[in-house]
Write a protein that holds these residues in place. Structure first.
Motif, PDB file in Angstrom:
ATOM      1  N   THR A 210      34.853  84.099 -90.181  1.00  0.00           N
ATOM      2  CA  THR A 210      33.652  83.475 -89.102  1.00  0.00           C
ATOM      3  C   THR A 210      33.431  85.603 -89.320  1.00  0.00           C
ATOM      4  OG1 THR A 210      34.261  82.005 -88.220  1.00  0.00           O
ATOM      5  CG2 THR A 210      32.587  83.036 -87.279  1.00  0.00           C
ATOM      6  N   ASN A 211      32.290  85.616 -89.790  1.00  0.00           N
ATOM      7  CA  ASN A 211      31.942  87.158 -90.238  1.00  0.00           C
ATOM      8  C   ASN A 211      30.326  87.144 -89.889  1.00  0.00           C
ATOM      9  OD1 ASN A 211      31.645  89.651 -90.011  1.00  0.00           O
ATOM     10  ND2 ASN A 211      32.067  90.150 -92.697  1.00  0.00           N
ATOM     11  N   THR A 212      30.139  86.859 -89.235  1.00  0.00           N
ATOM     12  CA  THR A 212      28.153  87.538 -88.922  1.00  0.00           C
ATOM     13  C   THR A 212      27.924  88.003 -88.516  1.00  0.00           C
ATOM     14  OG1 THR A 212      28.457  87.061 -86.639  1.00  0.00           O
ATOM     15  CG2 THR A 212      28.908  85.279 -87.339  1.00  0.00           C
ATOM     16  N   GLY A 213      27.440  89.002 -88.260  1.00  0.00           N
ATOM     17  CA  GLY A 213      26.992  90.139 -87.953  1.00  0.00           C
ATOM     18  C   GLY A 213      26.114  89.558 -86.767  1.00  0.00           C
ATOM     19  N   GLU A 214      25.426  91.038 -86.007  1.00  0.00           N
ATOM     20  CA  GLU A 214      24.401  90.280 -84.718  1.00  0.00           C
ATOM     21  C   GLU A 214      24.050  89.953 -84.687  1.00  0.00           C
ATOM     22  OE1 GLU A 214      22.813  94.094 -82.372  1.00  0.00           O
ATOM     23  OE2 GLU A 214      25.685  94.693 -82.414  1.00  0.00           O
ATOM     24  N   ALA A 215      23.027  88.828 -84.303  1.00  0.00           N
ATOM     25  CA  ALA A 215      22.278  87.491 -84.250  1.00  0.00           C
ATOM     26  C   ALA A 215      20.788  87.961 -83.751  1.00  0.00           C
ATOM     27  CB  ALA A 215      22.590  86.447 -83.359  1.00  0.00           C
ATOM     28  N   SER A 216      20.291  87.643 -84.926  1.00  0.00           N
ATOM     29  CA  SER A 216      18.631  88.186 -84.514  1.00  0.00           C
ATOM     30  C   SER A 216      17.956  87.426 -83.333  1.00  0.00           C
ATOM     31  CB  SER A 216      17.594  88.079 -85.828  1.00  0.00           C
ATOM     32  OG  SER A 216      17.820  86.578 -86.326  1.00  0.00           O
ATOM     33  N   LYS A 217      17.443  87.577 -82.932  1.00  0.00           N
ATOM     34  CA  LYS A 217      16.392  86.393 -82.182  1.00  0.00           C
ATOM     35  C   LYS A 217      15.987  84.911 -82.273  1.00  0.00           C
ATOM     36  CE  LYS A 217      12.123  85.055 -79.046  1.00  0.00           C
ATOM     37  NZ  LYS A 217      10.881  85.988 -78.464  1.00  0.00           N
ATOM     38  N   GLU A 218      15.788  85.255 -84.206  1.00  0.00           N
ATOM     39  CA  GLU A 218      15.386  84.039 -84.628  1.00  0.00           C
ATOM     40  C   GLU A 218      17.049  83.009 -85.075  1.00  0.00           C
ATOM     41  OE1 GLU A 218      13.985  86.659 -85.763  1.00  0.00           O
ATOM     42  OE2 GLU A 218      11.939  86.608 -85.343  1.00  0.00           O
ATOM     43  N   GLN A 219      17.741  83.733 -85.234  1.00  0.00           N
ATOM     44  CA  GLN A 219      19.421  83.035 -85.693  1.00  0.00           C
ATOM     45  C   GLN A 219      20.118  82.567 -84.148  1.00  0.00           C
ATOM     46  OE1 GLN A 219      21.326  86.748 -87.092  1.00  0.00           O
ATOM     47  NE2 GLN A 219      21.433  85.689 -89.257  1.00  0.00           N
ATOM     48  N   ALA A 220      19.628  83.680 -83.187  1.00  0.00           N
ATOM     49  CA  ALA A 220      19.455  83.030 -82.085  1.00  0.00           C
ATOM     50  C   ALA A 220      19.605  81.784 -81.896  1.00  0.00           C
ATOM     51  CB  ALA A 220      19.633  83.989 -80.837  1.00  0.00           C
TER      52      ALA A 220
END
Length: 342
Positions: A210-220
């Protein structure tokens, strides 16, 4: 190398306790979408494996051309022959929406095939599942479908992809992974390219990333996590499996992974447990647990049937494999009784 102890403990935490405290459905309601004229075995193996690992209810959503055969395999499965070739996705959507709202996880791909009408229904189901915040497992021809439309799953962190060697090669090409990257590192790059979807790369050793990067507001908002949350984790499951790969073994894996994700949804909703495992960890934990159970199941079946082993030989071994990994207490295969262990 052994699976880290803290991961095993986290998997155990989301396993529903066998202590009489739960009612029907609180140990997982699993859906499998697949099954058309030529493919009836795969959805059966995925859905019956879900029951054999410990789900309460297992539904198969399929074409009417597959329903009769799947029903005949087991009366324990709930079969919905709603994916009709003579209807449109818009016509089926209300029924599918209502059905998925009652499930904890959806497994898409076993027996799906590549006929246009089945692919259209699969795309619709994935979209509905995302709208409802369901956990997803995508396998077999659902992986081909994702390769044709990466936006379908990109950024949805509640999903696990389970590609075999050829499927992983194709998926890597779809997301433009540099072939010079060492093979053991590619799954991490595929996960990142797909926006944090968990990848279970099947092989001699299973690699879960699992390699996500930081979640944007929309992704959150989409994934029900905190803005800025990120994960980068890789687990290798190398416990011995059987020495023969037979058709259908991957369906046992998808059913097992899906069931543990369903348990994660029950844990997340407060049916049991202390809420200490964040939802963002459920896909990786389910992938690791499903891999361990499936590999052990394969080894046990192969030890009895050798070269002639088939997937049906593996189904009776799921319980023993689960007990071998997680024990026999209330968080394992069965609670102790005064007469002994179940």
């Amino acid at each position: 190398m052994p699976v880290p102890k803290h991961i095993l403990n986290q998997i155990k935490a989301i396993i529903p306790p066998l202590n009489g405290s739960l009612h029907k459905g609180q140990s997982g309601r699993v859906g499998v979408l697949g099954g058309a004229l030529d493919y009836t075995g795969a959805p059966f193996f995925a859905s019956i494996s879900a029951l054999r690992i410990g789900a309460d209810l297992s539904h198969v959503i399929c074409s009417p051309t597959a329903a009769g055969a799947i029903k005949s395999y087991s009366p324990d499965l709930i079969v919905h022959p709603i994916l009709r070739e003579d209807q449109t996705a818009d016509q089926v959507r209300p029924t599918l929406d209502s059905l998925l709202s009652r499930l904890h996880v959806l497994i898409v791909g076993p027996g799906l095939g590549r006929e246009d009408y089945m692919i259209n229904y699969a795309k619709l189901a994935v979209q509905i599942a995302k709208e409802q915040g369901m956990y997803l497992v995508l396998d077999a021809d659902a992986l081909w479908m994702v390769g044709q439309d990466l936006a379908l799953i990109r950024g949805y962190r509640r999903a696990v992809l389970t590609p075999n060697v050829m499927e992983f090669k194709r998926l890597s090409e779809n997301v433009n992974i540099d072939p010079k990257i060492p093979p053991e590192e590619r799954a991490m790059h595929v996960s990142r390219a797909l926006g944090g979807v968990t990848v279970l790369q099947k092989g001699g050793s299973d690699i879960i990333c699992t390699n996500t990067g930081e979640a944007s507001k929309e992704q959150a908002e989409l994934n029900k996590i905190s803005e800025g949350e990120k994960t980068e984790e890789r687990v290798v499951v190398d416990i011995p499996g059987g020495l023969k790969r037979c058709g259908g073994q991957g369906d046992i894996l998808s059913g097992s992974v899906g069931t543990i994700m369903a348990w994660g949804k029950c844990f997340e909703s407060g049916a049991y447990g202390d809420g200490s495992i964040p939802p963002s960890r459920i896909p990786l934990l389910a992938a690791v647990g499903g891999s361990m159970v499936t590999r052990t199941t394969s080894r046990r079946a192969f030890s009895k049937h050798g070269r002639g082993v088939v997937t049906q030989d593996m189904i009776p071994e799921i319980g023993g494999a689960f007990a071998e990994i997680f024990g026999e207490g209330e968080k394992g295969w069965g609670a102790s009784t005064s007469e002994g262990k179940l």
